[in-house]
Scaffold this active site. Structure first.
Site, PDB file in Angstrom:
ATOM      1  N   ARG A  34       0.918  -1.147  -0.068  1.00  0.00           N
ATOM      2  CA  ARG A  34      -0.197   0.067   0.043  1.00  0.00           C
ATOM      3  C   ARG A  34       0.816   1.168  -0.055  1.00  0.00           C
ATOM      4  NH1 ARG A  34      -3.445  -2.007   4.931  1.00  0.00           N
ATOM      5  NH2 ARG A  34      -1.211  -2.729   5.678  1.00  0.00           N
ATOM      6  N   TYR A 145      -8.520 -14.611  10.730  1.00  0.00           N
ATOM      7  CA  TYR A 145      -7.431 -14.990  10.057  1.00  0.00           C
ATOM      8  C   TYR A 145      -7.190 -16.515   9.564  1.00  0.00           C
ATOM      9  CZ  TYR A 145      -1.982 -14.850   9.714  1.00  0.00           C
ATOM     10  OH  TYR A 145      -0.939 -14.948   9.153  1.00  0.00           O
TER      11      TYR A 145
HETATM   12  P1  NDP Z   1       4.122  -7.690   7.837  1.00  0.00           P
HETATM   13  O1  NDP Z   1       3.083  -7.307   8.596  1.00  0.00           O
HETATM   14  O2  NDP Z   1       5.347  -7.576   8.261  1.00  0.00           O
HETATM   15  O3  NDP Z   1       3.873  -7.433   6.457  1.00  0.00           O
HETATM   16  C1  NDP Z   1       2.620  -7.566   5.653  1.00  0.00           C
HETATM   17  C2  NDP Z   1       2.859  -6.976   4.276  1.00  0.00           C
HETATM   18  O4  NDP Z   1       1.560  -7.124   3.627  1.00  0.00           O
HETATM   19  C3  NDP Z   1       3.397  -5.719   3.972  1.00  0.00           C
HETATM   20  O5  NDP Z   1       4.307  -5.611   3.003  1.00  0.00           O
HETATM   21  C4  NDP Z   1       2.183  -4.737   3.823  1.00  0.00           C
HETATM   22  O6  NDP Z   1       2.310  -3.583   3.090  1.00  0.00           O
HETATM   23  C5  NDP Z   1       1.310  -5.851   3.061  1.00  0.00           C
HETATM   24  N1  NDP Z   1      -0.254  -5.513   2.809  1.00  0.00           N
HETATM   25  C6  NDP Z   1      -1.134  -5.714   4.069  1.00  0.00           C
HETATM   26  N2  NDP Z   1      -2.223  -5.451   3.639  1.00  0.00           N
HETATM   27  C7  NDP Z   1      -2.155  -4.984   2.330  1.00  0.00           C
HETATM   28  C8  NDP Z   1      -3.148  -4.647   1.529  1.00  0.00           C
HETATM   29  N3  NDP Z   1      -4.253  -4.340   1.642  1.00  0.00           N
HETATM   30  N4  NDP Z   1      -2.625  -4.319  -0.002  1.00  0.00           N
HETATM   31  C9  NDP Z   1      -1.462  -4.650  -0.201  1.00  0.00           C
HETATM   32  N5  NDP Z   1      -0.411  -4.837   0.638  1.00  0.00           N
HETATM   33  C10 NDP Z   1      -0.974  -4.994   1.909  1.00  0.00           C
HETATM   34  O7  NDP Z   1       3.720  -9.383   7.774  1.00  0.00           O
HETATM   35  P2  NDP Z   1       4.566 -10.707   7.656  1.00  0.00           P
HETATM   36  O8  NDP Z   1       6.050 -10.302   6.870  1.00  0.00           O
HETATM   37  O9  NDP Z   1       4.895 -11.293   9.263  1.00  0.00           O
HETATM   38  O10 NDP Z   1       3.575 -11.563   7.134  1.00  0.00           O
HETATM   39  C11 NDP Z   1       3.569 -11.849   5.556  1.00  0.00           C
HETATM   40  C12 NDP Z   1       2.623 -13.017   5.250  1.00  0.00           C
HETATM   41  O11 NDP Z   1       3.005 -14.110   5.944  1.00  0.00           O
HETATM   42  C13 NDP Z   1       1.183 -12.554   5.702  1.00  0.00           C
HETATM   43  O12 NDP Z   1       0.579 -13.239   4.589  1.00  0.00           O
HETATM   44  C14 NDP Z   1       0.977 -13.535   6.791  1.00  0.00           C
HETATM   45  O13 NDP Z   1      -0.335 -13.486   7.190  1.00  0.00           O
HETATM   46  C15 NDP Z   1       1.947 -14.555   6.708  1.00  0.00           C
HETATM   47  N6  NDP Z   1       2.339 -15.312   7.865  1.00  0.00           N
HETATM   48  C16 NDP Z   1       3.162 -14.531   8.873  1.00  0.00           C
HETATM   49  C17 NDP Z   1       3.824 -14.983   9.923  1.00  0.00           C
HETATM   50  C18 NDP Z   1       4.592 -14.614  11.064  1.00  0.00           C
HETATM   51  O14 NDP Z   1       4.633 -15.061  12.080  1.00  0.00           O
HETATM   52  N7  NDP Z   1       5.007 -13.507  10.881  1.00  0.00           N
HETATM   53  C19 NDP Z   1       3.513 -16.640  10.146  1.00  0.00           C
HETATM   54  C20 NDP Z   1       2.535 -17.255   9.129  1.00  0.00           C
HETATM   55  C21 NDP Z   1       2.073 -16.631   8.115  1.00  0.00           C
HETATM   56  P3  NDP Z   1       1.849  -2.144   3.443  1.00  0.00           P
HETATM   57  O15 NDP Z   1       1.469  -2.236   5.008  1.00  0.00           O
HETATM   58  O16 NDP Z   1       2.970  -1.270   2.800  1.00  0.00           O
HETATM   59  O17 NDP Z   1       0.691  -1.975   2.585  1.00  0.00           O
END
Ligand code: NDP
Length: 239
Positions: A34, A145
């Site tokens: 975003r 989630y």
């Molecule tokens: P972060 O919160 O660090 O990053 C999330 C990312 O998703 C950011 O780059 C954010 O970018 C982007 N994002 C969120 N909403 C939107 C949107 N509406 N449009 C475009 N981009 C979006 O999360 P993680 O790196 O921890 O997680 C990444 C993935 O891994 C997710 O799907 C999460 O559910 C999954 N996951 C994470 C775990 C963990 O322990 N961390 C465990 C298991 C799965 P911005 O905010 O700039 O838009």
């Protein structure tokens, strides 16, 4: 071989580690978020950042058009962007539920649908969806989630059947708890509880998730589709 790779949510956390891993391997990498920012370590490889909210089909279409102009049709798509809005069921508003589904599940639908038209024409493609161990195990306070993340499994397996004859693979990576902004909000007490249930006794590093994604997108993984690959330190064993 330098492929056109798109990682959604590739500006930080797991997505950034995935994007870096492809960039280090010589691929042309685009990341969306975003904010539309690209961290310096990724920009150093010539990767591009495109502003795109995956809850908006118009923005998704525009982002793909821009990436196609710069890097060619997306050959490897990693649907990684995701959010949490944790709370117990009775306190969970309808918006808490639908907004998480809209980002995590329908967001994946939007980008996979947009990418698949070109992949079908090219008769090849690799799609990796980032789910979670929580999608299979369940977790109190995360009904929204978990529903979104288990939904990705049925979505991927249906598409594995639908797109397999065109040499398009679609797999799911299900990380356990990973050190990122998303988990930084958990209390020390909760973190200790989580780690106590993980056979490997620690959180994952984002690069450890990226390694599995990169493998599933490689030639070596050509015969793997519809799989759910856990990267969870053993937390979800038995599913
Ligand atoms: P972060 O919160 O660090 O990053 C999330 C990312 O998703 C950011 O780059 C954010 O970018 C982007 N994002 C969120 N909403 C939107 C949107 N509406 N449009 C475009 N981009 C979006 O999360 P993680 O790196 O921890 O997680 C990444 C993935 O891994 C997710 O799907 C999460 O559910 C999954 N996951 C994470 C775990 C963990 O322990 N961390 C465990 C298991 C799965 P911005 O905010 O700039 O838009």
């Amino acid at each position: 071989m330098s492929r056109s790779v798109l990682v959604t949510g590739g500006n930080r956390g797991i997505g950034l580690a995935i994007a870096l891993s492809f960039a280090e391997g010589g691929d042309k990498v685009a990341v969306t978020s975003r904010s539309g920012e690209v961290p310096a370590e990724l920009a150093a490889y010539g990767a591009i950042a495109v502003k795109c909210d995956i809850t908006d089909a118009g923005q998704v279409d525009a982002a793909f058009t821009e990436i196609e102009e710069k890097h060619g049709p997306v050959e490897v798509l990693v649907a990684n962007a995701g959010i949490t809005k944790d709370t117990l069921l009775l306190r969970m508003s309808e918006d808490d539920f639908t907004s998480v589904l809209d980002t995590n599940l329908t967001g994946a639908f939007r980008v996979v649908k947009r990418a698949s038209a070109k992949m079908l024409r090219a008769r090849k493609g690799r799609v990796v969806l980032i789910s979670s161990v929580v999608g299979l195990l369940g977790s109190p306070g995360q009904a929204n989630y978990a529903a979104s993340k288990s939904g990705l499994v049925g979505f991927a397996r249906s598409l594995a059947r639908e797109l397999g004859s065109r040499n398009i693979t679609i797999n799911v990576v299900a990380p356990g708890f990973v050190d990122t902004d998303m988990t930084a909000v958990l209390s020390d007490e909760r973190r200790k509880e989580i780690v106590a249930g993980v056979p490997l006794g620690r959180y994952a590093q984002p690069a450890e998730v990226a390694a599995a994604v990169r493998f599933l997108a490689s030639d070596e993984a050509a015969y793997i589709t519809g799989a759910v690959v856990p990267v969870d330190g053993g937390l979800g064993m038995g599913h």
